[in-house]
Scaffold this active site. Structure first.
Site, PDB file in Angstrom:
ATOM      1  N   LYS A  53       1.354  13.319 -40.273  1.00  0.00           N
ATOM      2  CA  LYS A  53       1.728  12.431 -42.286  1.00  0.00           C
ATOM      3  C   LYS A  53       0.705  11.145 -42.375  1.00  0.00           C
ATOM      4  CE  LYS A  53       4.907  16.096 -42.635  1.00  0.00           C
ATOM      5  NZ  LYS A  53       6.896  16.271 -42.763  1.00  0.00           N
ATOM      6  N   GLN A  97      12.026  13.414 -42.642  1.00  0.00           N
ATOM      7  CA  GLN A  97      11.593  14.708 -41.888  1.00  0.00           C
ATOM      8  C   GLN A  97      13.150  15.094 -41.169  1.00  0.00           C
ATOM      9  OE1 GLN A  97       8.585  15.191 -40.767  1.00  0.00           O
ATOM     10  NE2 GLN A  97       9.344  16.034 -39.002  1.00  0.00           N
ATOM     11  N   ASP A 120       8.253  16.780 -50.900  1.00  0.00           N
ATOM     12  CA  ASP A 120       8.054  18.104 -50.184  1.00  0.00           C
ATOM     13  C   ASP A 120       9.105  19.063 -51.244  1.00  0.00           C
ATOM     14  OD1 ASP A 120       8.527  18.272 -47.341  1.00  0.00           O
ATOM     15  OD2 ASP A 120      10.233  17.521 -47.016  1.00  0.00           O
TER      16      ASP A 120
END
Ligand code: GUE
Length: 295
Positions: A53, A97, A120
């Site tokens: 990322k 995460q 997200d």
């Protein structure tokens, strides 16, 4: 006839080019997009995803902010890291995460994320907006994998309007949320959500114009269950050891023989994974554009 490929790598390259221009415009206007990641523990898979990322961010000019905590981190320490990211003006969007280590209350952590910084698209407020706003723009992050799947299909000139999409799997990140995107007026698909409790999965699959396989069960979608000319999206990420090379490799939910029946298929790897990453970057750029608009 073998299926045409829904090339996620090529599409993600295009998206990153578009984002690079938007990032340059933002920077010129005095707002630098910044992606934060909160990583707890040292799982090699998670480390690898997070590193990827940040590499993606560097490619398009997004700044990186990292919070890395040890496996033993307490709930309170993780929550303190979330608050730091909420308060850090350099971080315009961030992700926690997943999975978090055992014993951590994941939902409590996720609910602490500032919904405006949720890159997200999985914060309850943002999922709730997706439920409530059927006809109008959401004005917050969309879940990355579902948004990436729809973009990948539509970018290849395939309309989803009026199509019957059968989703396999009810996980939060894909199965449960993709139906909310697919049934928005702007996309206009019809959705059947199937899962491990579904009776006669085959009969559902056989009526599908589009199959989204997100069960995490290798080969759950077989050629005999796919209508000729269907579009098949493989979201599954299971790991196995290749008997020939002895190396670990990714296996999807779609049996390779499906490529002989379907009109379009997403490769795995090289399909949904790169699109998920591109959508994360898009969400961060969107959050930064909203910061600028609010000035
Ligand atoms: N908060 C959070 N957000 C996530 O988005 C999230 C997460 N947690 N936890 C883990 C999963 C997994 N995930 C992937 C993203 C990209 C690839 C990807 O790009 N895969 C490549 C290569 C895969 C390989 O070869 O190992 C491909 O499909 O071509 C895979 C998996 C995001 N996740």
């Amino acid at each position: 006839m073998t299926a045409q490929i829904l090339d996620g790598k090529a599409a993600s390259r295009q998206i990153k080019d578009e984002l690079t221009t938007r990032v340059a415009t933002l920077r010129a206007a005095g707002v630098t997009p910044g992606l934060g990641t909160l990583l707890v523990g040292s799982d090699p898979g998670s480390q690898w995803y997070v590193a990827g990322k940040h590499r993606d961010c560097a490619e398009v000019g997004i700044e990186s902010i990292r919070e890395d905590l040890p496996e033993e981190a307490a709930q309170e320490e993780i929550e303190a890291a979330v608050r730091r990211l909420n308060d850090d003006p350099r971080c315009t969007g961030y992700i926690v995460q997943l999975p978090l280590p055992k014993g951590i209350d994941t939902n409590r952590v996720l609910e602490l994320v500032d919904p405006a910084k949720d890159a997200d698209g999985l914060h309850p407020t943002n999922l709730g907006r997706l439920v409530l706003r059927t006809n109008e723009p959401i004005e917050s992050s969309l879940p990355c994998t579902p948004a990436g799947i729809i973009d990948l299909v539509e970018r290849n000139g395939i309309s989803l309007a009026g199509k019957h999409v059968v989703v396999v799997g009810r996980g939060t990140t894909v199965g449960r949320s993709i139906g909310l995107l697919l049934t928005r007026r702007a996309v206009n698909a019809t959705v059947t959500l199937t899962h491990t409790g579904t009776t006669d999965l085959s009969s559902h699959l056989r009526s599908a114009d589009v199959i989204v396989a997100a069960a995490g069960v290798p080969g759950i979608v077989k050629a005999e269950d796919v209508k000729a000319g269907a579009v098949v999206i493989d979201v599954g990420v299971s790991r196995t050891t290749d008997p020939e090379t002895g190396k670990s490799k990714v296996v999807g939910d779609v049996d390779p023989a499906v490529a002989e029946v379907a009109a379009w298929i997403s490769p795995n790897p090289g399909g949904v994974g790169p699109m998920t990453r591109a959508m994360l970057l898009a969400n961060v750029v969107d959050t930064a554009e909203r910061v600028l608009a609010a000035r």
